[in-house]
Design a protein around this motif. Structure first.
Motif, PDB file in Angstrom:
ATOM      1  N   ARG A 173       0.894  -1.051  -0.124  1.00  0.00           N
ATOM      2  CA  ARG A 173      -0.066   0.011  -0.041  1.00  0.00           C
ATOM      3  C   ARG A 173       0.795   1.063  -0.111  1.00  0.00           C
ATOM      4  O   ARG A 173       1.809   1.416   0.518  1.00  0.00           O
ATOM      5  CB  ARG A 173      -0.909  -0.025   1.361  1.00  0.00           C
ATOM      6  CG  ARG A 173      -1.937  -0.966   1.309  1.00  0.00           C
ATOM      7  CD  ARG A 173      -2.861  -0.824   2.343  1.00  0.00           C
ATOM      8  NE  ARG A 173      -3.852  -2.056   2.329  1.00  0.00           N
ATOM      9  CZ  ARG A 173      -4.405  -2.634   3.430  1.00  0.00           C
ATOM     10  NH1 ARG A 173      -4.182  -1.793   4.368  1.00  0.00           N
ATOM     11  NH2 ARG A 173      -5.028  -3.573   3.552  1.00  0.00           N
TER      12      ARG A 173
ATOM     13  N   ARG B 299      -5.625  10.454   3.690  1.00  0.00           N
ATOM     14  CA  ARG B 299      -6.899  11.221   2.972  1.00  0.00           C
ATOM     15  C   ARG B 299      -7.868  11.440   4.152  1.00  0.00           C
ATOM     16  O   ARG B 299      -8.553  12.544   4.066  1.00  0.00           O
ATOM     17  CB  ARG B 299      -7.380  10.128   1.854  1.00  0.00           C
ATOM     18  CG  ARG B 299      -6.747  10.041   0.764  1.00  0.00           C
ATOM     19  CD  ARG B 299      -7.306   9.232  -0.045  1.00  0.00           C
ATOM     20  NE  ARG B 299      -6.625   9.296  -1.640  1.00  0.00           N
ATOM     21  CZ  ARG B 299      -6.872  10.033  -2.624  1.00  0.00           C
ATOM     22  NH1 ARG B 299      -7.857  11.112  -2.084  1.00  0.00           N
ATOM     23  NH2 ARG B 299      -6.266  10.292  -3.515  1.00  0.00           N
ATOM     24  N   ALA B 300      -8.082  10.511   4.999  1.00  0.00           N
ATOM     25  CA  ALA B 300      -8.911  10.630   5.998  1.00  0.00           C
ATOM     26  C   ALA B 300      -8.697  11.818   7.128  1.00  0.00           C
ATOM     27  O   ALA B 300      -9.364  12.878   7.251  1.00  0.00           O
ATOM     28  CB  ALA B 300      -9.238   9.349   6.904  1.00  0.00           C
TER      29      ALA B 300
ATOM     30  N   LEU C  70      -7.673   2.312  11.190  1.00  0.00           N
ATOM     31  CA  LEU C  70      -6.537   3.188  10.613  1.00  0.00           C
ATOM     32  C   LEU C  70      -5.347   2.926  11.400  1.00  0.00           C
ATOM     33  O   LEU C  70      -5.518   2.694  12.609  1.00  0.00           O
ATOM     34  CB  LEU C  70      -7.082   4.757  10.502  1.00  0.00           C
ATOM     35  CG  LEU C  70      -8.077   5.239   9.688  1.00  0.00           C
ATOM     36  CD1 LEU C  70      -8.334   6.586  10.219  1.00  0.00           C
ATOM     37  CD2 LEU C  70      -7.914   4.890   8.348  1.00  0.00           C
TER      38      LEU C  70
ATOM     39  N   PRO D 170     -13.247  12.409   1.965  1.00  0.00           N
ATOM     40  CA  PRO D 170     -11.754  11.953   1.734  1.00  0.00           C
ATOM     41  C   PRO D 170     -11.567  11.562   0.241  1.00  0.00           C
ATOM     42  O   PRO D 170     -10.404  11.916  -0.376  1.00  0.00           O
ATOM     43  CB  PRO D 170     -11.601  10.604   2.600  1.00  0.00           C
ATOM     44  CG  PRO D 170     -12.641  11.090   3.819  1.00  0.00           C
ATOM     45  CD  PRO D 170     -13.640  11.822   3.217  1.00  0.00           C
ATOM     46  N   MET D 171     -12.405  11.251  -0.549  1.00  0.00           N
ATOM     47  CA  MET D 171     -12.635  10.979  -2.031  1.00  0.00           C
ATOM     48  C   MET D 171     -12.070  12.321  -2.669  1.00  0.00           C
ATOM     49  O   MET D 171     -11.441  12.041  -3.816  1.00  0.00           O
ATOM     50  CB  MET D 171     -13.842  10.341  -2.373  1.00  0.00           C
ATOM     51  CG  MET D 171     -14.097   9.008  -1.820  1.00  0.00           C
ATOM     52  SD  MET D 171     -12.794   7.922  -1.962  1.00  0.00           S
ATOM     53  CE  MET D 171     -12.808   7.706  -3.758  1.00  0.00           C
TER      54      MET D 171
ATOM     55  N   GLU E  67      -0.650   4.957   5.714  1.00  0.00           N
ATOM     56  CA  GLU E  67      -1.292   4.671   4.489  1.00  0.00           C
ATOM     57  C   GLU E  67      -1.802   5.813   3.732  1.00  0.00           C
ATOM     58  O   GLU E  67      -2.349   6.669   4.320  1.00  0.00           O
ATOM     59  CB  GLU E  67      -2.185   3.258   4.585  1.00  0.00           C
ATOM     60  CG  GLU E  67      -1.258   2.092   4.939  1.00  0.00           C
ATOM     61  CD  GLU E  67      -2.307   0.844   5.226  1.00  0.00           C
ATOM     62  OE1 GLU E  67      -3.476   0.976   5.277  1.00  0.00           O
ATOM     63  OE2 GLU E  67      -1.730  -0.162   5.639  1.00  0.00           O
ATOM     64  N   GLU E  68      -1.933   5.558   2.633  1.00  0.00           N
ATOM     65  CA  GLU E  68      -2.497   6.620   1.837  1.00  0.00           C
ATOM     66  C   GLU E  68      -3.997   7.075   2.181  1.00  0.00           C
ATOM     67  O   GLU E  68      -4.346   8.228   2.258  1.00  0.00           O
ATOM     68  CB  GLU E  68      -2.575   6.434   0.382  1.00  0.00           C
ATOM     69  CG  GLU E  68      -2.702   7.815  -0.571  1.00  0.00           C
ATOM     70  CD  GLU E  68      -3.109   7.295  -1.965  1.00  0.00           C
ATOM     71  OE1 GLU E  68      -3.484   6.392  -2.272  1.00  0.00           O
ATOM     72  OE2 GLU E  68      -3.368   8.342  -2.870  1.00  0.00           O
ATOM     73  N   ARG E  69      -4.852   6.117   2.504  1.00  0.00           N
ATOM     74  CA  ARG E  69      -6.221   6.183   2.721  1.00  0.00           C
ATOM     75  C   ARG E  69      -6.247   6.923   4.256  1.00  0.00           C
ATOM     76  O   ARG E  69      -7.027   7.773   4.732  1.00  0.00           O
ATOM     77  CB  ARG E  69      -6.960   5.048   2.982  1.00  0.00           C
ATOM     78  CG  ARG E  69      -6.457   3.931   3.895  1.00  0.00           C
ATOM     79  CD  ARG E  69      -7.242   2.504   3.691  1.00  0.00           C
ATOM     80  NE  ARG E  69      -6.693   1.653   4.840  1.00  0.00           N
ATOM     81  CZ  ARG E  69      -7.414   1.694   5.970  1.00  0.00           C
ATOM     82  NH1 ARG E  69      -8.636   2.155   6.199  1.00  0.00           N
ATOM     83  NH2 ARG E  69      -6.917   0.755   6.871  1.00  0.00           N
ATOM     84  N   THR E  70      -5.311   6.824   5.244  1.00  0.00           N
ATOM     85  CA  THR E  70      -5.275   7.268   6.539  1.00  0.00           C
ATOM     86  C   THR E  70      -4.899   8.787   6.231  1.00  0.00           C
ATOM     87  O   THR E  70      -5.645   9.589   6.890  1.00  0.00           O
ATOM     88  CB  THR E  70      -4.330   6.744   7.352  1.00  0.00           C
ATOM     89  OG1 THR E  70      -4.346   5.245   7.321  1.00  0.00           O
ATOM     90  CG2 THR E  70      -4.413   7.082   8.652  1.00  0.00           C
TER      91      THR E  70
ATOM     92  N   GLN F 186      -3.543  14.832  -3.628  1.00  0.00           N
ATOM     93  CA  GLN F 186      -2.173  14.636  -2.909  1.00  0.00           C
ATOM     94  C   GLN F 186      -1.664  15.700  -2.080  1.00  0.00           C
ATOM     95  O   GLN F 186      -1.115  15.583  -1.006  1.00  0.00           O
ATOM     96  CB  GLN F 186      -1.200  13.959  -3.954  1.00  0.00           C
ATOM     97  CG  GLN F 186       0.292  13.750  -3.377  1.00  0.00           C
ATOM     98  CD  GLN F 186       0.304  12.470  -2.576  1.00  0.00           C
ATOM     99  OE1 GLN F 186      -0.691  11.820  -2.471  1.00  0.00           O
ATOM    100  NE2 GLN F 186       0.922  12.241  -1.790  1.00  0.00           N
TER     101      GLN F 186
END
Lengths: 129, 433
Positions: free
Chosen positions: B310, B338-339, B416, B349-350, B333-336, B354
């Motif tokens: 990831r 973003r959150a 997360l 978050p979507m 991680e990237e999703r964290t 970057q």
């Protein structure tokens, strides 16, 4: 959060609150659950009055909704809590029209919740089969 | 202990009072807003305040500010009760300094778990600094470690206990039989084993501890006579280390201190030399990210690493605590990322770019640094930090023999994870060349 508790307790997602979840959170203490419901019901009229009397004041409306968001979450009343969150979010964003619309939904939700809680107060573990 | 619970919501006060009273034997005093709370603090001796953020009249942040501004109440530990993700509010709370936070909705089990942790910190905090220094330094133990000295010589035991800490911290036993009984009753984390132990001698005591289902992981340290061959005790099964018997306090301390550096690292030593630094780093990170994400964040007991497949975002910078620098890296991680950025900006978050992730993480790190600076300045230490930069490269900080330490954090509710890696500046400099 709601859907998770719904799935493991078997409570219908349309319930205004989740008695089984609440009882589990309180470690099976039925008396504690009853007391918590009692406190919520005692304080709810004042909270509703705050919502209704906020008028054009979106800051006041957001605060009143924030307060209901927290207390209803304490009772595992996910629908009222998320309806209150919607009011708070719209009011904070300055979107008066959306805030008033969401407020109507919240008030309706609170009416249903009151009825359900009053019923459950006498039988907090109620789990209709 | 008296705990002051401050919240305008009675259901929250009820849940807190019930858990604190029933499960933790605290006495609870209630206040419905900040003004009432400040008045109560002037009248009642309070050991801990649980404080909500949003309240009528005087809100939680202002109450916290006034508590910290008053010499009489400045040192009272505060746990913040929050459903707060507003950056400015979180920043103010962490900079004013709170011991911990709890997120709503509350459940009795979570209240008990969180407050237990706070009470444990408080009891560790109240220890004399020499004892804390040792307790923190024994890296395999936590800051609440109890020690037992087991020796047939009464005057040696008294000297040992007095040198290492107050009596309540260092338990004493004169024989192997008594040592076993105390170990079962009090479960010391570390036992110093001397000689003259009677019928249940040194070797048998060690075997019994190692065979005991609960006590088997106790740290056992042999006390060996000076001049004894190095392998005298350590060749025996079951010891974690050894110290030399001495009646010189400085030598004893030095001897125990030598146990404190299993990896011989400068970073370990830095953390030992500055009691409270590790706690400040951990609690600062937990608080900033936890309050931002509105969820409980906790340090994992076991170190983990980001999943290799990831994309991981790294936030890198440096702290200088008085002298040598600590190179740090916050990874997630990237999703964290973003959150976190989504919460900071207030968007889904979507929709986060970057660039948002990078500036969001930089902001979070500045907040953690701000919190650390406040915590350390209370201990007379000065923190300086460089502006962090964000990368997606996973170059290790430090070289092959690098002296680094990774703290793994997790928010179970939000699923997360993130990691904080520290390395000494010396190794960071080596890595850069």
């Amino acid at each position: 959060m709601n859907s998770q508790s719904d799935s493991h307790t078997g409570t219908s997602p349309s319930s205004s609150f989740d008695p089984a979840e609440l009882l589990e959170r309180m470690g099976g203490d039925e008396e504690g659950v009853r007391e918590l419901i009692e406190i919520f019901l005692e304080d709810l009229p004042a909270a509703v009055a705050d919502l209704e009397s906020a008028g054009d004041d979106l800051v006041r409306l957001a605060k009143a909704a924030h307060s209901i968001k927290g207390s209803s979450a304490n009772l595992a009343a996910a629908r009222a809590s998320s309806a209150a969150a919607a009011v708070e979010m719209a009011a904070r964003a300055g979107d008066a029209r959306a805030a008033y619309q969401e407020r109507e939904c919240l008030l309706e939700e609170l009416r249903v919740l009151t009825t359900d809680l009053e019923r459950a107060r006498n039988r907090p573990t109620t789990e209709p089969s | 202990m008296n705990v002051l619970v401050v919240d305008d919501d009675r259901t929250t006060r009820f849940l807190l009072k019930r858990a604190l009273t029933n499960d933790l034997a605290c006495r609870v005093v209630e206040a419905g807003d900040g003004q009432e709370a400040l008045k109560t603090l002037g009248q009642v001796d309070v050991g801990l305040v649980v404080l909500d953020v949003q309240m009528p009249r005087v809100d939680g942040v202002e109450t916290l500010r006034r508590i910290r501004a008053n010499a009489e109440t400045r040192a009272i530990p505060v746990v913040m009760l929050t459903a707060e993700r507003t950056e400015d509010v979180v920043r103010q709370i962490v900079e004013l300094g709170v011991l911990d936070y709890m997120t709503k909705p509350l459940t009795p089990a979570r209240i008990t778990e969180r407050v237990k942790r706070v009470l444990a910190w408080l009891s560790a905090e109240s220890r004399p600094s020499a004892a804390r220094f040792l307790a923190e330094g024994l890296s395999l133990l936590d800051a609440r470690s109890r020690m037992l000295v087991l020796d047939g010589d009464e005057s040696y035991r008294a000297f040992f206990a007095q040198t290492l800490g107050p009596d309540q911290l260092v338990l004493q036993a004169r024989s192997g039989v008594e040592g076993l009984r105390i170990s079962v009753e009090s479960r010391p984390e570390v036992v110093f084993v001397g000689d003259g132990l009677g019928v249940l001698g040194e070797a048998l005591f060690v075997r019994k501890i190692r065979a005991h289902p609960v006590l088997q992981h106790t740290q056992l340290i042999a006390i060996v006579p000076s001049g004894a061959p190095r392998d005298r005790a350590t060749h025996q099964e079951g010891y974690n280390g050894r110290i030399t018997r001495t009646t010189d306090p400085a030598l004893l301390l030095q001897s125990v201190k030598s146990l404190l550096r299993p990896s011989g690292g400068g970073l370990q030593e830095l953390l030992v030399m500055h009691p409270g630094l590790r706690e400040a780093i951990v609690s600062g990170t937990e608080q900033v990210i936890g309050m931002m994400l509105e969820t409980d964040v906790e340090l994992r007991q076991q170190e983990t690493a980001p999943a290799a497949d990831r994309l991981v975002v790294h936030q890198r910078g440096a702290w200088s605590v008085n002298t040598p620098g600590i190179d740090f890296r916050l990874s997630c991680e990237e999703r964290t990322g973003r959150a976190i950025a989504g919460h900071l900006i207030g968007i889904d978050p979507m929709m986060v770019t970057q660039e948002d992730v990078e500036s969001g993480l930089a902001e979070v790190f500045n907040m953690i640094s701000g919190r650390l600076r406040t915590a350390l300045s209370n201990k007379g230490l000065r923190l300086e930090f460089e502006l962090p930069e964000t990368t997606t490269s996973n170059t290790p900080i430090g070289g092959p023999s690098h002296d680094s330490m990774t703290f793994s954090f997790r928010s179970a509710a939000a699923n997360l994870d993130f990691w904080l890696t520290l390395a000494t500046e010396r190794q960071a400099a080596v890595a850069a060349t």
